[in-house]
Motif scaffolding. Structure first.
Motif, PDB file in Angstrom:
ATOM      1  N   THR A 174      26.418  39.365 -15.133  1.00 35.81           N
ATOM      2  CA  THR A 174      24.958  39.287 -15.275  1.00 35.81           C
ATOM      3  C   THR A 174      24.439  38.257 -14.278  1.00 35.81           C
ATOM      4  N   GLY A 175      23.137  37.985 -14.340  1.00 38.86           N
ATOM      5  CA  GLY A 175      22.543  37.007 -13.431  1.00 38.86           C
ATOM      6  C   GLY A 175      22.716  35.574 -13.861  1.00 38.86           C
ATOM      7  N   GLY A 176      23.241  35.333 -15.069  1.00 39.09           N
ATOM      8  CA  GLY A 176      23.447  33.972 -15.554  1.00 39.09           C
ATOM      9  C   GLY A 176      22.184  33.344 -16.115  1.00 39.09           C
ATOM     10  N   LEU A 177      22.168  32.023 -16.212  1.00 36.29           N
ATOM     11  CA  LEU A 177      21.046  31.241 -16.725  1.00 36.29           C
ATOM     12  C   LEU A 177      20.433  30.426 -15.595  1.00 36.29           C
ATOM     13  N   VAL A 178      19.161  30.045 -15.754  1.00 37.00           N
ATOM     14  CA  VAL A 178      18.559  29.121 -14.801  1.00 37.00           C
ATOM     15  C   VAL A 178      19.207  27.753 -15.004  1.00 37.00           C
ATOM     16  N   ILE A 179      19.868  27.252 -13.970  1.00 35.30           N
ATOM     17  CA  ILE A 179      20.535  25.951 -14.052  1.00 35.30           C
ATOM     18  C   ILE A 179      19.862  25.041 -13.029  1.00 35.30           C
ATOM     19  N   ASP A 180      18.803  24.365 -13.438  1.00 31.73           N
ATOM     20  CA  ASP A 180      18.118  23.451 -12.541  1.00 31.73           C
ATOM     21  C   ASP A 180      18.959  22.185 -12.367  1.00 31.73           C
ATOM     22  N   ASP A 181      18.568  21.350 -11.410  1.00 33.84           N
ATOM     23  CA  ASP A 181      19.372  20.165 -11.081  1.00 33.84           C
ATOM     24  C   ASP A 181      19.632  19.288 -12.301  1.00 33.84           C
ATOM     25  N   ALA A 182      18.641  19.184 -13.183  1.00 32.05           N
ATOM     26  CA  ALA A 182      18.787  18.329 -14.365  1.00 32.05           C
ATOM     27  C   ALA A 182      19.866  18.840 -15.315  1.00 32.05           C
ATOM     28  N   TRP A 183      20.241  20.115 -15.170  1.00 30.38           N
ATOM     29  CA  TRP A 183      21.249  20.706 -16.058  1.00 30.38           C
ATOM     30  C   TRP A 183      22.523  21.080 -15.302  1.00 30.38           C
ATOM     31  N   SER A 184      22.719  20.497 -14.137  1.00 34.28           N
ATOM     32  CA  SER A 184      23.917  20.827 -13.356  1.00 34.28           C
ATOM     33  C   SER A 184      25.190  20.383 -14.060  1.00 34.28           C
ATOM     34  N   GLU A 275      14.253  31.687 -26.630  1.00 33.08           N
ATOM     35  CA  GLU A 275      15.130  31.869 -25.473  1.00 33.08           C
ATOM     36  C   GLU A 275      15.201  30.643 -24.587  1.00 33.08           C
ATOM     37  N   GLU A 276      14.052  30.077 -24.252  1.00 32.70           N
ATOM     38  CA  GLU A 276      14.023  28.957 -23.324  1.00 32.70           C
ATOM     39  C   GLU A 276      14.816  27.772 -23.855  1.00 32.70           C
ATOM     40  N   SER A 277      14.544  27.344 -25.082  1.00 32.40           N
ATOM     41  CA  SER A 277      15.273  26.208 -25.642  1.00 32.40           C
ATOM     42  C   SER A 277      16.714  26.577 -25.982  1.00 32.40           C
ATOM     43  N   MET A 278      16.942  27.827 -26.371  1.00 31.27           N
ATOM     44  CA  MET A 278      18.316  28.245 -26.647  1.00 31.27           C
ATOM     45  C   MET A 278      19.164  28.172 -25.387  1.00 31.27           C
ATOM     46  N   SER A 279      18.623  28.579 -24.245  1.00 33.10           N
ATOM     47  CA  SER A 279      19.400  28.515 -23.007  1.00 33.10           C
ATOM     48  C   SER A 279      19.733  27.081 -22.640  1.00 33.10           C
ATOM     49  N   ARG A 280      18.793  26.150 -22.888  1.00 27.11           N
ATOM     50  CA  ARG A 280      19.074  24.730 -22.628  1.00 27.11           C
ATOM     51  C   ARG A 280      20.136  24.214 -23.598  1.00 27.11           C
ATOM     52  N   ALA A 281      20.061  24.634 -24.848  1.00 20.03           N
ATOM     53  CA  ALA A 281      21.054  24.224 -25.833  1.00 20.03           C
ATOM     54  C   ALA A 281      22.447  24.698 -25.424  1.00 20.03           C
ATOM     55  N   CYS A 282      22.539  25.929 -24.938  1.00 21.30           N
ATOM     56  CA  CYS A 282      23.826  26.455 -24.492  1.00 21.30           C
ATOM     57  C   CYS A 282      24.404  25.600 -23.365  1.00 21.30           C
ATOM     58  N   LEU A 283      23.559  25.144 -22.459  1.00 23.25           N
ATOM     59  CA  LEU A 283      24.010  24.349 -21.322  1.00 23.25           C
ATOM     60  C   LEU A 283      24.272  22.893 -21.690  1.00 23.25           C
ATOM     61  N   SER A 284      23.760  22.460 -22.840  1.00 23.51           N
ATOM     62  CA  SER A 284      23.831  21.045 -23.200  1.00 23.51           C
ATOM     63  C   SER A 284      25.196  20.613 -23.697  1.00 23.51           C
ATOM     64  N   GLY A 285      25.965  21.524 -24.294  1.00 24.51           N
ATOM     65  CA  GLY A 285      27.214  21.146 -24.923  1.00 24.51           C
ATOM     66  C   GLY A 285      27.028  20.438 -26.258  1.00 24.51           C
ATOM     67  N   ILE A 286      25.793  20.371 -26.736  1.00 26.99           N
ATOM     68  CA  ILE A 286      25.474  19.724 -28.008  1.00 26.99           C
ATOM     69  C   ILE A 286      25.559  20.774 -29.124  1.00 26.99           C
ATOM     70  N   PRO A 287      26.185  20.472 -30.244  1.00 30.08           N
ATOM     71  CA  PRO A 287      26.203  21.441 -31.348  1.00 30.08           C
ATOM     72  C   PRO A 287      24.791  21.889 -31.721  1.00 30.08           C
ATOM     73  N   PHE A 288      24.601  23.205 -31.831  1.00 28.70           N
ATOM     74  CA  PHE A 288      23.261  23.716 -32.133  1.00 28.70           C
ATOM     75  C   PHE A 288      23.325  24.940 -33.024  1.00 28.70           C
ATOM     76  N   ILE A 289      22.216  25.153 -33.722  1.00 27.39           N
ATOM     77  CA  ILE A 289      22.008  26.355 -34.533  1.00 27.39           C
ATOM     78  C   ILE A 289      20.799  27.062 -33.952  1.00 27.39           C
ATOM     79  N   TRP A 290      20.939  28.363 -33.701  1.00 20.51           N
ATOM     80  CA  TRP A 290      19.877  29.126 -33.039  1.00 20.51           C
ATOM     81  C   TRP A 290      19.108  29.959 -34.063  1.00 20.51           C
ATOM     82  N   HIS A 291      17.787  29.717 -34.144  1.00 20.37           N
ATOM     83  CA  HIS A 291      16.907  30.560 -34.942  1.00 20.37           C
ATOM     84  C   HIS A 291      16.261  31.565 -33.994  1.00 20.37           C
ATOM     85  N   ALA A 292      16.767  32.797 -34.006  1.00 23.79           N
ATOM     86  CA  ALA A 292      16.281  33.832 -33.093  1.00 23.79           C
ATOM     87  C   ALA A 292      14.925  34.362 -33.543  1.00 23.79           C
TER      88      ALA A 292
END
Length: 387
Positions: A174-184, A275-292
């Motif tokens: 797929t095209g992946g996620l937006v990974i801006d510099d702050a989330w490198s 979606e927006e915050s979920m994608s950041r959570a995925c990149l964060s490595g922080i334990p998270f629960i997703w409310h879709a």
């Protein structure tokens, strides 16, 4: 290499379309993508066409000063990105029809938003001489169809208007996620950090009880984000302990994207939506629960289970079951009911957080290997030589 400019000397154009359906999610992704495209290349001029400037202003500091009664009668520029009001037919038709529609050489149509009436008129009624390329960037999903539809072409009403799908996702196909510099890189986990709550409306009794226990004994704060679910969660938390809850709860103001990202990185736990915050959570490595986002026929559970399946390999069997139970519970229509033998699935999740951190971190690292969505998109565009 493609020429940096059109024949008339103007920069090549990429126009991004966004309709705001869910408060901040749609515009959040759109604005992050526009900013990233501007950052990684300088050959193309980025234009954003968006319908809801009020929601946009909540996440972008440069917009509020323009929100007067005249705001949507003009375009503005923020950080070199030109922003146009979707519903201003007269202004947009005049601007985008110039020079045989040069601003429409390449259109990024986000989240099946369709196209404004003035754009349809230019594309299909006024007979442009140039070929227009539309890239459909769909909602983020871990479902298999993201791989199947990625880079798949589709038809339009005109041979001069060519359309292709480009799918965000969680795999290299797929095209992946937006990974801006702050989330490198994934931030270090802050074990003493607050818990962030950003949900849709629901009966949050079971979640608030477990969260209060997680935070109250340790002195952690519960950060409540602005949005649709704030009031229902605050009510549930106050019902748990109306005397003491105010000492651990902090209601966040509206934050721009940079502030939001930094706040998320300092948390020990994320309970997030969309979606927006979920994608950041995925990149964060922080334990998270997703409310879709709740959907008809409980289709949100299909999306949740698909993402869980992508994450499964990064956790041991017992730990994954704890994550799965909490995620399924938060996305199910029925409230969890206490029985003498039952365990609150959220309490189990919160208790397990320290040992869940390595798995979430490993999952975050795996997503970076797929590359940045904006970079992958530009590589695709230049490979096809479409602008």
């Amino acid at each position: 290499m493609l020429p940096a400019r059109n024949d008339n000397g103007a920069p090549m154009q990429i126009t991004v379309l966004c309709k705001v359906v869910d408060n901040f999610g749609d515009i959040g992704v759109a604005w992050r993508l526009c900013r990233r495209l501007t950052k990684i290349q300088s050959k193309y001029k980025i234009c954003l066409v968006v319908d809801d400037w009020e929601s946009f202003s909540k996440i972008e500091d440069g917009l509020p000063r323009c929100l007067s009664s005249e705001a949507t009668k003009q375009s503005i520029s923020i950080d070199g990105i030109d922003i146009y009001p979707w519903n201003n037919n007269e202004l947009c038709h005049e601007v985008f029809s110039q020079n045989d529609g040069e601003k429409l050489s390449l259109i990024l149509e986000l989240f099946q938003c369709g196209r404004p009436d003035w754009m349809e008129r230019i594309l299909f009624e006024e007979k442009l001489q140039r070929t227009v390329h539309i890239i459909m960037i769909d909602y983020l999903t871990a479902e298999k169809y993201a791989e199947d539809f990625h880079c798949l072409q589709s038809l339009t009403r005109s041979a001069k208007v060519q359309k292709v799908n480009f799918m965000p996702g969680f795999t290299e196909k797929t095209g992946g996620l937006v990974i801006d510099d702050a989330w490198s890189e994934a931030p270090a986990w802050n074990s003493e950090g607050p818990a962030l709550v950003f949900t849709y409306e629901n009966d949050w009794r079971a979640l608030s009880e477990a969260l209060f226990e997680y935070c109250a004994g340790s002195g952690r704060k519960v950060l409540i984000a602005q949005g649709r679910g704030k009031e229902s969660f605050m009510q549930a938390l106050n019902n748990v302990d109306s005397t003491n809850s105010t000492t651990i709860v902090e209601e966040l103001p509206y934050l721009n994207q940079t502030e939001w990202d930094e706040m998320m990185k300092g948390c020990s736990l994320l309970i997030i939506r969309g979606e927006e915050s979920m994608s950041r959570a995925c990149l964060s490595g922080i334990p998270f629960i997703w409310h879709a986002y709740p959907q008809s026929d409980e289709y949100q559970l299909v999306k949740v289970k698909a993402l869980l399946e992508r994450m499964k390999q990064h956790f041991g069997k017992d730990d994954f079951e704890i994550i799965e139970k909490a995620w399924i519970e938060i996305n199910s229509p029925d409230e969890w009911i206490t029985t003498p033998s039952a365990r609150n699935p959220y309490a189990d999740f919160f208790e397990a957080i320290p040992r869940l951190v390595p798995g979430f971190h490993d999952f975050a690292l795996s997503l970076r290997k797929n590359g940045d969505l904006a970079t992958n998109l530009m590589t695709y565009i230049e490979k096809l030589d479409i602008i």
